[in-house]
Design a protein around this motif. Structure first.
Motif, mmCIF file in Angstrom:
data_model
loop_
_atom_site.group_PDB
_atom_site.id
_atom_site.type_symbol
_atom_site.label_atom_id
_atom_site.label_comp_id
_atom_site.label_asym_id
_atom_site.label_seq_id
_atom_site.Cartn_x
_atom_site.Cartn_y
_atom_site.Cartn_z
ATOM 1 N N GLN A 89 -4.969 7.383 3.157
ATOM 2 C CA GLN A 89 -5.565 6.534 2.256
ATOM 3 C C GLN A 89 -5.403 4.990 2.627
ATOM 4 O O GLN A 89 -6.160 4.071 2.271
ATOM 5 N N ALA A 127 0.869 -1.054 -0.148
ATOM 6 C CA ALA A 127 -0.003 0.172 0.102
ATOM 7 C C ALA A 127 0.923 1.476 -0.032
ATOM 8 O O ALA A 127 0.412 2.276 -0.897
ATOM 9 N N SER A 128 2.014 1.285 0.919
ATOM 10 C CA SER A 128 2.847 2.283 0.914
ATOM 11 C C SER A 128 3.253 2.617 -0.275
ATOM 12 O O SER A 128 3.746 3.808 -0.944
ATOM 13 N N GLY A 129 4.037 1.358 -0.843
ATOM 14 C CA GLY A 129 5.033 1.460 -1.914
ATOM 15 C C GLY A 129 4.219 1.827 -3.305
ATOM 16 O O GLY A 129 4.982 2.274 -4.027
ATOM 17 N N MET A 130 2.982 1.688 -3.227
ATOM 18 C CA MET A 130 2.111 2.218 -4.442
ATOM 19 C C MET A 130 1.642 3.633 -4.421
ATOM 20 O O MET A 130 1.210 4.057 -5.392
ATOM 21 N N GLY A 131 2.057 4.181 -3.399
ATOM 22 C CA GLY A 131 1.712 5.545 -3.385
ATOM 23 C C GLY A 131 0.504 6.276 -2.446
ATOM 24 O O GLY A 131 0.117 7.031 -2.571
ATOM 25 N N MET A 132 0.165 5.155 -1.557
ATOM 26 C CA MET A 132 -1.028 5.574 -0.646
ATOM 27 C C MET A 132 -0.408 6.395 0.423
ATOM 28 O O MET A 132 0.738 6.038 0.850
ATOM 29 N N ASN A 133 -0.980 7.528 0.775
ATOM 30 C CA ASN A 133 -0.517 8.257 2.079
ATOM 31 C C ASN A 133 -1.314 7.453 3.263
ATOM 32 O O ASN A 133 -2.135 6.466 3.230
ATOM 33 N N ARG A 189 -8.487 2.646 3.031
ATOM 34 C CA ARG A 189 -8.787 1.715 1.978
ATOM 35 C C ARG A 189 -8.372 0.340 2.197
ATOM 36 O O ARG A 189 -8.788 -0.679 1.734
#
Lengths: 234, 365
Positions: free
Chosen positions: A146, A137-143, A150
């Protein structure tokens, strides 16, 4: 099921007949105050305190699992544990001088008592999210927000809801104490029955409370199951 | 495309990455290999700022990555990890849609992109989009992970042991698929693995790391034939020459070979090749069926009677195979000449052992 319960409560004559059959020796089997009123008072007590427990307990649990609040995790857990070890009756006794009689101090006591399962399950649920999922989740760009909204909360939801369910069910039983300080509810016939040595009164209070607990358990379990389906833990 | 300048990362007393300088060109696949703890995964995570360096700078397309917010940066970089980390509460389609949704793509664009990606990774059979991760096999989950990483069409792909968590057969298929996709998309890829064979197969350049330092950064051929120091030499193993064989395809070594039809007469066999003893036999469609000893024919026999039948799957290699496969087959069958067939089993030529030897002899240092 809700309909069946309401019907049962509304029909006072059934109770009169049933209790008279069980306790033929008692002069009076029904408490002076109407059962319907008692049940609705009880539900009100439980509802208000449970809602408070959830809207304070869940965010609190979320906060202490985030970097910002991590330092407060031990303290919050301690307070929640303390809330459950401290007897509600004692909480009542202490809060009456400050808050008076009736609804308010009872809600406070119930709120404190119900906090632990909710807070603890929120923390456990959020912690049980697999690390790879969070990393993705973090690596994909969620702050942070989010990822929380999510991913973490939807995945923690079944555990959190289980905690809420436990808290509500315990609450239904504990709410009896309200009767001691005039908050009404199903505790009234129970206390009166204990004082006057009238078993019929006690049953009149305890039976609907038990039914209420079962009903609440079913409803909340259904909600819990709908989340489990989505997380696919079939 | 990606440039690391003297990057270091220290955790207390431990130095995970030590003064690393590295450059990955556009469309290039750089594979980081090294023993456990050498800093390869940390290096990968420095690029999308899941880890922040203690020293040094990192540039993507000339821009210092600290100038952009980490979340914004990560949405332009594909990220695929070993255990995939698929969101269990979302369908395959929803998983793939995550980054496009973070980027506020229009719904129709996302839907068609998801279909495109499922096709790309070979999961376009109906129904995959609606499945949940718990319903997928390991290989399928890995492929969804790759599709998810490619969803927003990022120019850069970071992969941390992406094929590690599956069985060798599936891993082989996934690697082949990766090479096909990369040939098509030409992403700039930084891939971490502990498997040297995987590195040799996939990389344009390999970076060998040890204890946080970069020891050698070059093409697989150079690393295998000219290891920079003792450690690299030992790391790539004593079978370096064999490893190099898996990088070279047989196609440029295939020579025309003597062949006869199964219905041919003895005279044709003799005329087809003067000096050779063994002749390949094909059917009417040109498909390999076996071979023939010319000495048997000289005694006046018919091809049909003298032919030694053989299954092309056992005695031949397909065009496009690597030298390694050809050599392995030769050793297994005891041939010095190996027939080469196309995908329909038609004979296209042969490769010889001596040709392979010349192709792999180590160049003068």
């Amino acid at each position: 099921m809700v309909a069946a319960f309401t019907l049962l409560i509304a029909n006072t004559e059934w109770w009169q007949v049933g209790l008279k059959l069980l306790f033929p020796g008692e002069a009076q089997v029904l408490h002076p105050r109407s059962l319907l009123v008692l049940v609705s008072e009880h539900i009100r007590l439980v509802a208000i305190s449970s809602v408070l427990t959830v809207i304070i307990g869940v965010p609190l649990g979320i906060w202490v699992t985030q970097p910002g609040g991590r330092n407060f995790l031990p303290i919050v857990t301690d307070i929640a544990s303390f809330g459950q070890t401290f007897p509600p009756v004692a909480v009542l006794a202490l809060s009456v001088p400050m808050l008076g009689f009736g609804l308010l101090p009872t809600v406070v006591a119930l709120f404190l008592y119900g906090l632990l399962p909710v807070v603890r399950n929120t923390i456990a649920g959020l912690r049980s999210v697999p690390r790879d999922v969070l990393d993705a989740a973090s690596g994909m760009g969620m702050n942070r927000a989010q990822a929380l909204a999510r991913v973490q909360i939807p995945l923690a939801a079944p555990v959190i809801l289980a905690g809420i369910r436990i808290s509500v069910i315990i609450n239904i039983g504990t709410a009896m104490i309200g009767a001691v300080i005039g908050a009404g509810g199903l505790g009234s016939p129970i206390i009166a029955g204990l004082v006057q040595d009238n078993t019929a009164y006690i049953v009149e209070g305890a039976a609907p409370a038990a039914m209420l607990a079962i009903l609440a358990d079913q409803l909340l379990a259904d909600i819990e199951a709908s989340f489990a389906y989505r997380t696919n833990r079939r | 495309m990606i440039r690391l300048e003297q990057v270091s990362k220290r955790y207390g007393d431990t130095i995970a990455v030590n003064g690393l300088s590295l450059e990955v060109g556009q469309g290039e696949v750089c594979v980081l290999v090294g023993p456990s703890g050498c800093g390869k995964t940390t290096t990968l995570r420095l690029i999308n700022r899941l880890v922040e360096p203690t020293a040094g700078k990192i540039f993507i397309n000339g821009q210092d990555i600290t100038r952009v917010k980490p979340e914004a940066l990560r949405r332009t970089i594909g990220y695929a990890i070993q255990n995939v980390g698929l969101f269990p509460h979302m369908t395959v389609a929803a998983n793939i849609s995550v980054v496009p949704e973070l980027l506020h793509w229009k719904k129709e664009r996302i839907t068609s992109r998801v279909e495109e990606l499922l096709r790309l990774v070979g999961l376009d059979l109906s129904g995959y989009g609606g499945k949940y991760p718990s319903q997928l096999s390991g290989g399928e989950a890995q492929r969804v992970g790759v599709a998810r990483a490619l969803a927003a069409d990022p120019p850069i792909l970071l992969m941390d042991e992406p094929f590690g968590a599956v069985d060798p057969m599936t891993r082989d298929k996934l690697q082949a698929q990766f090479l096909r996709i990369q040939q098509h998309l030409k992403k700039s890829v930084l891939l971490v693995t502990h498997d040297l064979d995987e590195a040799i197969r996939l990389a344009d350049r390999i970076a060998i790391m040890q204890s946080g330092k970069l020891l050698q950064y070059d093409t697989p051929e150079v690393i295998l034939s000219r290891p920079a120091n003792r450690f690299v030499h030992d790391f790539v193993g004593t079978d370096r020459a064999l490893k190099r064989l898996s990088r070279i395809r047989i196609d440029h070594l295939v020579k025309p070979s003597p062949l006869v039809s199964i219905n041919a007469s003895a005279a044709e066999v003799i005329s087809v090749c003067k000096g050779c003893r063994w002749v390949w036999v094909v059917d009417d469609g040109g498909r390999l069926v076996g071979w023939l000893d010319r000495e048997a024919i000289n005694e006046g026999a018919l091809v049909k009677e003298a032919v030694i039948y053989g299954n092309p799957d056992d005695i031949a290699v397909t065009s496009g195979a690597t030298l390694r496969e050809a050599l392995s087959r030769m050793l297994g069958q005891g041939f010095k000449n190996m027939p080469v067939v196309d995908e329909n089993r038609r004979l296209v030529g042969e490769v010889t052992l001596s040709d392979i030897e010349s192709a792999t002899a180590e160049p003068e240092a």
